[in-house]
Scaffold this motif. Sequence first.
Motif, PDB file in Angstrom:
ATOM      1  N   HIS A  43     -15.152   9.675  -4.058  1.00  2.00           N
ATOM      2  CA  HIS A  43     -13.944   9.200  -2.876  1.00  2.00           C
ATOM      3  C   HIS A  43     -14.575   9.164  -1.614  1.00  2.00           C
ATOM      4  O   HIS A  43     -14.182   8.175  -0.921  1.00  2.00           O
ATOM      5  N   LEU A  94      -7.174  -1.962  -5.349  1.00  2.71           N
ATOM      6  CA  LEU A  94      -7.411  -0.603  -5.347  1.00  2.71           C
ATOM      7  C   LEU A  94      -5.931   0.158  -4.827  1.00  2.71           C
ATOM      8  O   LEU A  94      -5.742   1.174  -4.460  1.00  2.71           O
ATOM      9  N   THR A 131      -5.067   2.619  -7.186  1.00  4.85           N
ATOM     10  CA  THR A 131      -6.055   3.496  -7.737  1.00  4.85           C
ATOM     11  C   THR A 131      -5.378   4.756  -7.607  1.00  4.85           C
ATOM     12  O   THR A 131      -4.412   5.195  -7.506  1.00  4.85           O
ATOM     13  N   SER A 142     -16.263   4.692 -12.073  1.00  6.29           N
ATOM     14  CA  SER A 142     -15.043   4.310 -11.043  1.00  6.29           C
ATOM     15  C   SER A 142     -14.042   3.525 -11.931  1.00  6.29           C
ATOM     16  O   SER A 142     -12.810   3.546 -11.444  1.00  6.29           O
ATOM     17  N   LYS A 153     -10.157   4.590 -11.904  1.00  3.98           N
ATOM     18  CA  LYS A 153      -9.162   3.391 -11.310  1.00  3.98           C
ATOM     19  C   LYS A 153      -9.752   3.327  -9.951  1.00  3.98           C
ATOM     20  O   LYS A 153      -8.867   2.418  -9.203  1.00  3.98           O
ATOM     21  N   LEU A 154     -10.739   3.546  -9.616  1.00  4.69           N
ATOM     22  CA  LEU A 154     -11.394   3.045  -8.214  1.00  4.69           C
ATOM     23  C   LEU A 154     -11.768   1.666  -8.239  1.00  4.69           C
ATOM     24  O   LEU A 154     -12.230   0.889  -7.252  1.00  4.69           O
ATOM     25  N   ARG A 173     -10.992  -1.651 -11.238  1.00 11.12           N
ATOM     26  CA  ARG A 173     -10.113  -2.431 -12.327  1.00 11.12           C
ATOM     27  C   ARG A 173     -10.871  -3.512 -12.888  1.00 11.12           C
ATOM     28  O   ARG A 173     -10.687  -3.538 -14.061  1.00 11.12           O
TER      29      ARG A 173
END
Lengths: 318, 94
Positions: free
Chosen positions: A37, A142, A145, A214, A218-219, A221
């Motif tokens: 992150h 995002l 996220t 990722s 959910k960084l 989709r």
Amino acid sequence: MSEKEVKNLEEIFEARIARDEKIEPKDWMPEKYRQTHIRQMSQHAHSEIVGMLPEGNWITRAPSLRRKAALLAKVQDEAGHGLYLYSACETLGISRDELYEQLHSGKAKYSSIFNYPTVTWADMGAVGWLVDGAAIINQVPLCNTSFGPYARAMVRVCKEESFHQRQGFEIMLTLCRGSEEQKAMAQDALNRWWWPSLMMLGPTDAESIHTEQSMKWKLKRKSNDELRQQFIDQTVPQADLLGLTIPDPDLKFNKETGSYDFGEINWDEFWQVVKGHGPCNKERMSARVNAWNNGEWVRDAAMAHAEKNANKKIAKAS
Amino acid sequence: MKKNWPLWEIFVRSKNGLEHRHFGSLHAADAEMAMENARDVYTRRNEGVSIWVVESKNITASNPADNGEMFEPAQDKVYRHPTFYDLPDEVKHM
């Protein structure tokens, strides 16, 4: 903590994300989650800040007061977006100074698109239309996220971003309805920005090293290739409306897939720019580093002034 | 020794009648600068009519690791909710 305990915490953590729960800064998180992150959010923040430079180039030369006010507001938004993202990133325990240091030393990356020059006014149109268009496609997912501060910052960013794209398209539309020379200028800008905009959505899925992890967090989709296809499918009809030609002889609507097939992307160029050999990498970095270094005395003076005032207040009170 | 600008938490009231809500944070040398920066960073589009700035170090936050003892006891106190009480259907508006 024993290895088994960490493993247990990791399982609880992954299950929370799978249930669509948000992770907040003080929650326990795997070190890799924190690092990933910091990397992605800081890269995003850096892109906003460096992204001000190609457009700042045209503020004083905008063709009308209306255009100038809009461009100024857009660049100011980008500064704001950088600030939302930096402070969201700092909740993970990294300082603003460290983040800048990583940008200035080249350790952290920013979007490679900002290493291309903005040589005519039409570039302001193309950047808003294409670059912000591609950015929106990247950013909208995002808003959901898993990391709370990132998601909240992105909600604000996305709300503001749509004006950026619309003002860009309006610039293109005005040029395309203008003289032959103006239309040629718009076409030239599209020719130069089309491929870099496609590259902006990231390496192909086969080459993308971070995708799987990722997606889980959910960084991300959708994969880079899916996002790219979405961008192309929505942009081609807009180019038609402008009466401009997309500089890709292989671009063709595919009736079976309902999408546009497109030509080979020059990935060598992409990696060259990422590695620092784009047309403006050096110029962009030196502008950033100079702004930071030349501003140091101002930051120090402001701090000294604040301390002096605080001491005065204490002296008065006693 | 070099000192960095401290971090401030920004709270904005979006309109009268609503509470101030946490909007985000920013760095500033003092409260006055934090207020000016908050205006530019968080209210460029009429998002607010009032701003609070609080230096982040002055906020005491609960620790998520203590969430069990902090918040779970409330879960078995169903009698704090109106639905816990059985009333005949004839009773209206209660």
